[in-house]
Design a protein around this motif. Structure first.
Motif, PDB file in Angstrom:
ATOM      1  N   ILE A  77     -42.072  85.098  12.409  1.00  0.00           N
ATOM      2  CA  ILE A  77     -43.141  85.965  11.894  1.00  0.00           C
ATOM      3  C   ILE A  77     -43.424  85.603  10.438  1.00  0.00           C
ATOM      4  CG2 ILE A  77     -43.773  88.348  11.340  1.00  0.00           C
ATOM      5  CD1 ILE A  77     -42.140  89.198  13.835  1.00  0.00           C
ATOM      6  N   ALA A  78     -42.373  85.382   9.661  1.00  0.00           N
ATOM      7  CA  ALA A  78     -42.540  85.004   8.255  1.00  0.00           C
ATOM      8  C   ALA A  78     -43.318  83.699   8.140  1.00  0.00           C
ATOM      9  CB  ALA A  78     -41.180  84.887   7.579  1.00  0.00           C
ATOM     10  N   ALA A  79     -42.991  82.735   8.997  1.00  0.00           N
ATOM     11  CA  ALA A  79     -43.684  81.445   8.961  1.00  0.00           C
ATOM     12  C   ALA A  79     -45.165  81.604   9.325  1.00  0.00           C
ATOM     13  CB  ALA A  79     -43.010  80.461   9.910  1.00  0.00           C
ATOM     14  N   ALA A  80     -45.462  82.529  10.241  1.00  0.00           N
ATOM     15  CA  ALA A  80     -46.855  82.764  10.621  1.00  0.00           C
ATOM     16  C   ALA A  80     -47.630  83.397   9.462  1.00  0.00           C
ATOM     17  CB  ALA A  80     -46.918  83.656  11.858  1.00  0.00           C
ATOM     18  N   GLY A  81     -46.953  84.232   8.670  1.00  0.00           N
ATOM     19  CA  GLY A  81     -47.604  84.877   7.536  1.00  0.00           C
ATOM     20  C   GLY A  81     -48.465  86.073   7.910  1.00  0.00           C
ATOM     21  N   THR A  82     -48.518  86.388   9.180  1.00  0.00           N
ATOM     22  CA  THR A  82     -49.311  87.510   9.682  1.00  0.00           C
ATOM     23  C   THR A  82     -48.535  88.210  10.782  1.00  0.00           C
ATOM     24  OG1 THR A  82     -50.405  86.126  11.347  1.00  0.00           O
ATOM     25  CG2 THR A  82     -51.510  86.338   9.202  1.00  0.00           C
ATOM     26  N   PHE A  83     -48.959  89.428  11.113  1.00  0.00           N
ATOM     27  CA  PHE A  83     -48.336  90.144  12.223  1.00  0.00           C
ATOM     28  C   PHE A  83     -49.277  91.225  12.721  1.00  0.00           C
ATOM     29  CE2 PHE A  83     -47.011  92.362   8.366  1.00  0.00           C
ATOM     30  CZ  PHE A  83     -47.170  93.699   8.690  1.00  0.00           C
ATOM     31  N   CYS A  84     -49.000  91.691  13.924  1.00  0.00           N
ATOM     32  CA  CYS A  84     -49.733  92.818  14.497  1.00  0.00           C
ATOM     33  C   CYS A  84     -48.705  93.851  14.943  1.00  0.00           C
ATOM     34  CB  CYS A  84     -50.593  92.383  15.680  1.00  0.00           C
ATOM     35  SG  CYS A  84     -51.626  93.708  16.356  1.00  0.00           S
ATOM     36  N   HIS A 117     -39.266  92.566   0.521  1.00  0.00           N
ATOM     37  CA  HIS A 117     -38.237  93.064  -0.393  1.00  0.00           C
ATOM     38  C   HIS A 117     -36.894  93.078   0.322  1.00  0.00           C
ATOM     39  CE1 HIS A 117     -41.377  94.571  -3.085  1.00  0.00           C
ATOM     40  NE2 HIS A 117     -41.988  95.042  -2.014  1.00  0.00           N
ATOM     41  N   THR A 118     -35.814  92.995  -0.437  1.00  0.00           N
ATOM     42  CA  THR A 118     -34.490  93.134   0.167  1.00  0.00           C
ATOM     43  C   THR A 118     -34.129  94.606   0.218  1.00  0.00           C
ATOM     44  OG1 THR A 118     -33.429  92.853  -1.970  1.00  0.00           O
ATOM     45  CG2 THR A 118     -33.697  90.882  -0.631  1.00  0.00           C
ATOM     46  N   GLY A 119     -33.433  94.987   1.262  1.00  0.00           N
ATOM     47  CA  GLY A 119     -32.973  96.363   1.431  1.00  0.00           C
ATOM     48  C   GLY A 119     -31.657  96.369   2.178  1.00  0.00           C
ATOM     49  N   GLY A 120     -30.584  96.017   1.496  1.00  0.00           N
ATOM     50  CA  GLY A 120     -29.269  95.991   2.148  1.00  0.00           C
ATOM     51  C   GLY A 120     -29.227  94.920   3.225  1.00  0.00           C
ATOM     52  N   ASP A 121     -28.868  95.326   4.443  1.00  0.00           N
ATOM     53  CA  ASP A 121     -28.777  94.355   5.530  1.00  0.00           C
ATOM     54  C   ASP A 121     -30.127  94.156   6.232  1.00  0.00           C
ATOM     55  OD1 ASP A 121     -28.927  96.776   6.879  1.00  0.00           O
ATOM     56  OD2 ASP A 121     -27.018  96.554   7.918  1.00  0.00           O
ATOM     57  N   HIS A 122     -31.194  94.728   5.673  1.00  0.00           N
ATOM     58  CA  HIS A 122     -32.542  94.580   6.220  1.00  0.00           C
ATOM     59  C   HIS A 122     -33.499  94.015   5.168  1.00  0.00           C
ATOM     60  CE1 HIS A 122     -31.161  96.798   9.643  1.00  0.00           C
ATOM     61  NE2 HIS A 122     -32.376  96.830  10.175  1.00  0.00           N
ATOM     62  N   LEU A 123     -34.647  93.584   5.628  1.00  0.00           N
ATOM     63  CA  LEU A 123     -35.749  93.186   4.763  1.00  0.00           C
ATOM     64  C   LEU A 123     -36.862  94.201   4.942  1.00  0.00           C
ATOM     65  CD1 LEU A 123     -35.774  89.384   5.596  1.00  0.00           C
ATOM     66  CD2 LEU A 123     -34.870  90.462   3.532  1.00  0.00           C
ATOM     67  N   ILE A 124     -37.577  94.502   3.877  1.00  0.00           N
ATOM     68  CA  ILE A 124     -38.711  95.422   3.919  1.00  0.00           C
ATOM     69  C   ILE A 124     -39.960  94.569   3.805  1.00  0.00           C
ATOM     70  CG2 ILE A 124     -39.818  97.396   2.829  1.00  0.00           C
ATOM     71  CD1 ILE A 124     -36.910  97.870   1.537  1.00  0.00           C
ATOM     72  N   VAL A 125     -40.727  94.517   4.877  1.00  0.00           N
ATOM     73  CA  VAL A 125     -41.910  93.659   4.948  1.00  0.00           C
ATOM     74  C   VAL A 125     -43.147  94.523   4.722  1.00  0.00           C
ATOM     75  CG1 VAL A 125     -43.217  92.037   6.368  1.00  0.00           C
ATOM     76  CG2 VAL A 125     -40.716  92.177   6.597  1.00  0.00           C
ATOM     77  N   VAL A 126     -43.958  94.143   3.748  1.00  0.00           N
ATOM     78  CA  VAL A 126     -45.199  94.857   3.449  1.00  0.00           C
ATOM     79  C   VAL A 126     -46.363  93.988   3.894  1.00  0.00           C
ATOM     80  CG1 VAL A 126     -46.631  95.865   1.630  1.00  0.00           C
ATOM     81  CG2 VAL A 126     -44.129  96.028   1.496  1.00  0.00           C
ATOM     82  N   GLY A 127     -47.292  94.610   4.612  1.00  0.00           N
ATOM     83  CA  GLY A 127     -48.456  93.881   5.089  1.00  0.00           C
ATOM     84  C   GLY A 127     -49.748  94.579   4.720  1.00  0.00           C
TER      85      GLY A 127
END
Length: 194
Positions: A96-103, A157-167
């Motif tokens: 998903i990160a490589a695509a740069g987009t998501f739905c 953003h980093t959030g402990g053992d997760h990443l916070i993805v803003v779109g």
């Protein structure tokens, strides 16, 4: 609006930047101090909070990809932003990160089986799943999802053992009727109507 406030503060002679606070001293936890929260207890208590269930999808060079996600939220109206959280260990996230987009496909009450198929790792999650390209990004829009939000990744953003993805929301739509699929207490279900 923010630029106007900054101009006003500068004209009034007020500082427009906040000095960073000094970093707290780091030290080891002593034997007599309370240990960190037990993960099982953390899950048990937070399991009392019901959340909607979504499937986050993307389209990369290898085809469609996606995962079931209950940690999705709206973030901002102006600009229109949403966020989801994903485990750092996710094998789907790098695609998903490589695509740069998501739905974000918001699931309805009758889509528990679809949710289960996207919650497993390593399987062909799109086997037998109908989808079409979302209008702005081309990310998979799943058939039957009562709502979808088509986005471009703006920040992670980093959030402990997760990443916070803003779109940033590029397009979205929803159909009326039908209840949501909910996750509460380690179970999927629907809301009770009174």
């Amino acid at each position: 609006m923010a630029a106007t406030v900054v101009r006003h503060l500068r004209a009034a002679g007020s500082p427009t930047a906040v000095e960073p606070l000094p970093r707290p001293a780091l030290r080891a936890v002593r034997e007599d101090e309370r240990p960190p929260v037990d993960p099982a207890e953390f899950r048990r208590v937070l399991g009392h909070f019901a959340s909607g269930v979504t499937i986050v999808t993307a389209l990369d060079a290898d085809g469609p990809t996606g995962f079931a996600c209950q940690s999705f939220a709206s973030l901002s109206l102006d600009p229109p932003l949403v966020a989801f959280m994903v485990a750092r260990t996710s094998t789907t996230w790098p695609r998903i990160a490589a695509a740069g987009t998501f739905c974000v496909n918001v699931l309805g009450a009758g889509q528990g089986e679809l949710c289960r198929s996207f919650a497993v790792s390593g399987a062909d999650k799109f086997a037998g799943v109908e989808w079409e390209a979302a209008p702005a990004t081309g990310s998979p829009r799943l058939a039957g999802a009562p709502a979808w939000i088509d986005c471009t990744i703006t920040t992670v953003h980093t959030g402990g053992d997760h990443l916070i993805v803003v779109g940033r929301v590029e397009s979205l739509d929803a159909t009326e009727g039908g209840g949501p699929l909910l996750f509460c207490g380690s179970r999927r279900g629907t809301r009770r109507r009174r």
